[in-house]
Write a protein that holds these residues in place. Structure first.
Motif, PDB file in Angstrom:
ATOM      1  N   LYS A 170      43.854  39.363  46.560  1.00  0.00           N
ATOM      2  CA  LYS A 170      43.433  40.085  47.524  1.00  0.00           C
ATOM      3  C   LYS A 170      43.497  41.761  46.841  1.00  0.00           C
ATOM      4  O   LYS A 170      42.195  42.317  47.788  1.00  0.00           O
ATOM      5  CB  LYS A 170      44.598  39.857  49.389  1.00  0.00           C
ATOM      6  CG  LYS A 170      44.387  40.658  50.192  1.00  0.00           C
ATOM      7  CD  LYS A 170      45.527  40.760  50.874  1.00  0.00           C
ATOM      8  CE  LYS A 170      45.188  40.956  52.602  1.00  0.00           C
ATOM      9  NZ  LYS A 170      44.920  42.604  51.753  1.00  0.00           N
ATOM     10  N   ALA A 171      44.622  41.702  46.423  1.00  0.00           N
ATOM     11  CA  ALA A 171      45.332  43.260  45.962  1.00  0.00           C
ATOM     12  C   ALA A 171      43.333  43.600  45.144  1.00  0.00           C
ATOM     13  O   ALA A 171      42.588  44.796  45.339  1.00  0.00           O
ATOM     14  CB  ALA A 171      45.826  43.474  44.864  1.00  0.00           C
ATOM     15  N   VAL A 172      42.735  42.907  44.281  1.00  0.00           N
ATOM     16  CA  VAL A 172      41.504  42.541  43.934  1.00  0.00           C
ATOM     17  C   VAL A 172      40.589  43.130  44.844  1.00  0.00           C
ATOM     18  O   VAL A 172      39.663  43.977  44.598  1.00  0.00           O
ATOM     19  CB  VAL A 172      41.061  42.012  42.986  1.00  0.00           C
ATOM     20  CG1 VAL A 172      40.335  41.936  42.343  1.00  0.00           C
ATOM     21  CG2 VAL A 172      42.067  41.668  41.330  1.00  0.00           C
ATOM     22  N   GLN A 173      40.590  42.052  45.333  1.00  0.00           N
ATOM     23  CA  GLN A 173      38.864  42.053  46.274  1.00  0.00           C
ATOM     24  C   GLN A 173      39.218  43.564  47.299  1.00  0.00           C
ATOM     25  O   GLN A 173      37.874  44.027  48.043  1.00  0.00           O
ATOM     26  CB  GLN A 173      39.557  40.950  48.000  1.00  0.00           C
ATOM     27  CG  GLN A 173      39.373  39.827  47.058  1.00  0.00           C
ATOM     28  CD  GLN A 173      37.759  39.410  46.239  1.00  0.00           C
ATOM     29  OE1 GLN A 173      37.084  39.211  44.930  1.00  0.00           O
ATOM     30  NE2 GLN A 173      36.796  39.596  47.436  1.00  0.00           N
ATOM     31  N   ASP A 174      40.260  43.598  47.579  1.00  0.00           N
ATOM     32  CA  ASP A 174      40.266  45.090  48.552  1.00  0.00           C
ATOM     33  C   ASP A 174      39.551  46.226  47.472  1.00  0.00           C
ATOM     34  O   ASP A 174      39.229  47.164  49.003  1.00  0.00           O
ATOM     35  CB  ASP A 174      42.299  45.200  49.500  1.00  0.00           C
ATOM     36  CG  ASP A 174      42.120  44.073  50.126  1.00  0.00           C
ATOM     37  OD1 ASP A 174      41.500  43.128  50.867  1.00  0.00           O
ATOM     38  OD2 ASP A 174      43.308  44.345  50.846  1.00  0.00           O
ATOM     39  N   LYS A 175      40.481  46.764  46.326  1.00  0.00           N
ATOM     40  CA  LYS A 175      40.062  47.223  46.314  1.00  0.00           C
ATOM     41  C   LYS A 175      38.566  47.369  45.647  1.00  0.00           C
ATOM     42  O   LYS A 175      37.744  48.862  45.842  1.00  0.00           O
ATOM     43  CB  LYS A 175      40.696  47.105  44.479  1.00  0.00           C
ATOM     44  CG  LYS A 175      40.044  48.687  43.391  1.00  0.00           C
ATOM     45  CD  LYS A 175      41.026  48.094  42.498  1.00  0.00           C
ATOM     46  CE  LYS A 175      40.997  49.514  41.115  1.00  0.00           C
ATOM     47  NZ  LYS A 175      41.560  49.402  39.909  1.00  0.00           N
ATOM     48  N   GLU A 176      37.712  45.681  45.604  1.00  0.00           N
ATOM     49  CA  GLU A 176      36.576  46.168  45.142  1.00  0.00           C
ATOM     50  C   GLU A 176      35.945  47.084  46.423  1.00  0.00           C
ATOM     51  O   GLU A 176      34.541  47.530  46.497  1.00  0.00           O
ATOM     52  CB  GLU A 176      36.162  44.398  44.939  1.00  0.00           C
ATOM     53  CG  GLU A 176      34.657  43.959  45.000  1.00  0.00           C
ATOM     54  CD  GLU A 176      34.406  44.928  43.525  1.00  0.00           C
ATOM     55  OE1 GLU A 176      32.993  44.774  43.231  1.00  0.00           O
ATOM     56  OE2 GLU A 176      34.758  45.153  42.425  1.00  0.00           O
ATOM     57  N   VAL A 177      36.020  45.895  47.999  1.00  0.00           N
ATOM     58  CA  VAL A 177      35.581  46.638  49.009  1.00  0.00           C
ATOM     59  C   VAL A 177      35.503  47.863  48.997  1.00  0.00           C
ATOM     60  O   VAL A 177      34.442  48.390  49.564  1.00  0.00           O
ATOM     61  CB  VAL A 177      35.790  45.727  50.050  1.00  0.00           C
ATOM     62  CG1 VAL A 177      35.609  46.034  51.368  1.00  0.00           C
ATOM     63  CG2 VAL A 177      35.766  43.786  50.051  1.00  0.00           C
ATOM     64  N   ALA A 178      37.482  48.014  49.019  1.00  0.00           N
ATOM     65  CA  ALA A 178      36.973  50.083  48.723  1.00  0.00           C
ATOM     66  C   ALA A 178      36.428  50.603  48.466  1.00  0.00           C
ATOM     67  O   ALA A 178      35.575  52.113  48.925  1.00  0.00           O
ATOM     68  CB  ALA A 178      38.867  50.314  48.887  1.00  0.00           C
ATOM     69  N   SER A 179      35.852  50.552  47.092  1.00  0.00           N
ATOM     70  CA  SER A 179      34.938  50.927  46.383  1.00  0.00           C
ATOM     71  C   SER A 179      33.487  51.335  46.653  1.00  0.00           C
ATOM     72  O   SER A 179      32.076  51.580  46.086  1.00  0.00           O
ATOM     73  CB  SER A 179      34.834  50.317  44.838  1.00  0.00           C
ATOM     74  OG  SER A 179      34.228  49.209  44.698  1.00  0.00           O
ATOM     75  N   LYS A 180      32.728  50.672  47.587  1.00  0.00           N
ATOM     76  CA  LYS A 180      31.280  49.766  47.730  1.00  0.00           C
ATOM     77  C   LYS A 180      31.205  51.234  49.570  1.00  0.00           C
ATOM     78  O   LYS A 180      32.325  50.891  50.288  1.00  0.00           O
ATOM     79  CB  LYS A 180      31.118  48.713  48.308  1.00  0.00           C
ATOM     80  CG  LYS A 180      31.529  47.838  47.577  1.00  0.00           C
ATOM     81  CD  LYS A 180      31.262  48.161  45.947  1.00  0.00           C
ATOM     82  CE  LYS A 180      31.338  47.004  45.150  1.00  0.00           C
ATOM     83  NZ  LYS A 180      31.246  46.802  43.593  1.00  0.00           N
ATOM     84  N   THR A 181      30.320  52.640  48.666  1.00  0.00           N
ATOM     85  CA  THR A 181      30.389  53.542  49.819  1.00  0.00           C
ATOM     86  C   THR A 181      29.148  53.423  50.297  1.00  0.00           C
ATOM     87  O   THR A 181      29.022  54.394  50.959  1.00  0.00           O
ATOM     88  CB  THR A 181      31.161  53.966  49.645  1.00  0.00           C
ATOM     89  OG1 THR A 181      30.521  55.184  48.153  1.00  0.00           O
ATOM     90  CG2 THR A 181      32.019  53.993  48.906  1.00  0.00           C
ATOM     91  N   VAL A 182      27.936  53.150  50.161  1.00  0.00           N
ATOM     92  CA  VAL A 182      26.894  53.090  50.213  1.00  0.00           C
ATOM     93  C   VAL A 182      25.934  52.068  51.524  1.00  0.00           C
ATOM     94  O   VAL A 182      26.423  51.545  51.444  1.00  0.00           O
ATOM     95  CB  VAL A 182      25.782  52.890  49.025  1.00  0.00           C
ATOM     96  CG1 VAL A 182      24.160  52.958  49.220  1.00  0.00           C
ATOM     97  CG2 VAL A 182      26.001  53.764  47.854  1.00  0.00           C
ATOM     98  N   GLU A 183      25.895  53.145  52.349  1.00  0.00           N
ATOM     99  CA  GLU A 183      24.725  52.407  53.232  1.00  0.00           C
ATOM    100  C   GLU A 183      23.313  52.768  53.241  1.00  0.00           C
ATOM    101  O   GLU A 183      23.314  54.213  53.494  1.00  0.00           O
ATOM    102  CB  GLU A 183      25.742  53.125  54.516  1.00  0.00           C
ATOM    103  CG  GLU A 183      25.178  51.656  55.838  1.00  0.00           C
ATOM    104  CD  GLU A 183      25.976  52.380  57.721  1.00  0.00           C
ATOM    105  OE1 GLU A 183      25.764  51.961  58.086  1.00  0.00           O
ATOM    106  OE2 GLU A 183      27.264  52.506  56.872  1.00  0.00           O
ATOM    107  N   LYS A 184      22.637  51.883  53.600  1.00  0.00           N
ATOM    108  CA  LYS A 184      21.514  51.954  53.287  1.00  0.00           C
ATOM    109  C   LYS A 184      20.585  50.611  53.538  1.00  0.00           C
ATOM    110  O   LYS A 184      20.980  49.631  54.200  1.00  0.00           O
ATOM    111  CB  LYS A 184      20.682  51.889  51.577  1.00  0.00           C
ATOM    112  CG  LYS A 184      21.398  50.915  50.457  1.00  0.00           C
ATOM    113  CD  LYS A 184      20.523  51.024  49.393  1.00  0.00           C
ATOM    114  CE  LYS A 184      19.582  50.862  49.265  1.00  0.00           C
ATOM    115  NZ  LYS A 184      18.845  51.072  48.244  1.00  0.00           N
ATOM    116  N   GLY A 185      19.468  50.768  54.295  1.00  0.00           N
ATOM    117  CA  GLY A 185      18.178  49.936  54.890  1.00  0.00           C
ATOM    118  C   GLY A 185      17.850  48.923  53.254  1.00  0.00           C
ATOM    119  O   GLY A 185      17.478  49.271  51.977  1.00  0.00           O
TER     120      GLY A 185
END
Length: 208
Positions: A24-39
């Motif tokens: 979970k810690a690894v997954q949470d860190k991975e998700v938090a690192s994604k900041t781009v929102e685009k089509g």
């Protein structure tokens, strides 16, 4: 009596809990690192069944958030399908343009096929320029590009120039390399087994 609300405390359970906490810690860190929102440009290709079906699943998800969807069908637009009947119930949010005239072996007229694809792309150009559209489904566009009925350079230029948050889903087998390179997400449907080979005909609710 075992309390279902109390976590088990066996060695195996403790090992599993520790393992899942680390994951979970690894997954949470991975998700938090994604900041781009685009089509996104999404391509569904491959010999397996379900390319268009997956795209229509995205349409349903978009509609759930009240976003507008436009479907433009190349090649097989003459078909009457269950997904069209279902999605058109969202008449205020869905546009469906069936602009194909059937597969090339049915029309047997290359000039007619090219003209149909060009008309469809004119509709696509208008749609891709509209910032109010959340998702554009270009159904079987890969087939039109495979037979060079449309110029790849123009198609990719129009897709690239679309509004920043508009998503595009392109379907059809044999996607060309240029389309794959331009895409943000590519899924290849792999054919493992198909009932058609066993003599089962296309059935309502499954194939159309």
């Amino acid at each position: 009596m075992i309390d279902p609300q109390k976590p088990a405390s066996t060695p195996d359970a403790e090992h599993h809990r520790t393992k899942m906490q680390k994951r979970k810690a690894v997954q949470d860190k991975e998700v938090a690192s994604k900041t781009v929102e685009k089509g996104l440009l999404i391509v569904n290709t491959g010999a397996g069944k379900g390319k268009s079906t997956a795209a229509f699943g995205l349409a349903l998800r978009m509609l759930g958030y009240g976003r507008r969807v436009v479907v433009i069908q190349f090649i097989k637009g003459a078909w009457h399908t269950g997904e069209r009947k279902a999605l058109e119930r969202f008449e205020d949010l869905v546009e469906w343009h069936a602009l194909g005239e059937g597969f090339t072996w049915e029309t047997q007229d290359k000039a007619r096929d090219i003209a149909a694809c060009q008309r469809a792309w004119q509709v696509a150009q208008q749609t891709l320029a509209n910032p109010d559209i959340g998702l554009v489904i270009l159904d079987e566009l890969n087939i039109a590009l495979r037979y060079d009925y449309l110029p790849m350079e123009q198609v990719l230029a129009d897709i690239t120039a679309r509004p920043a948050n508009q998503h595009v889903a392109v379907t059809g087998r044999n996607a060309k390399e240029a389309m794959l390179e331009a895409a943000d997400l590519v899924t290849e449907m792999t054919l493992v087994k198909h009932h058609f080979k066993a003599g089962v005909k296309a059935q309502e609710g499954i194939e159309f």
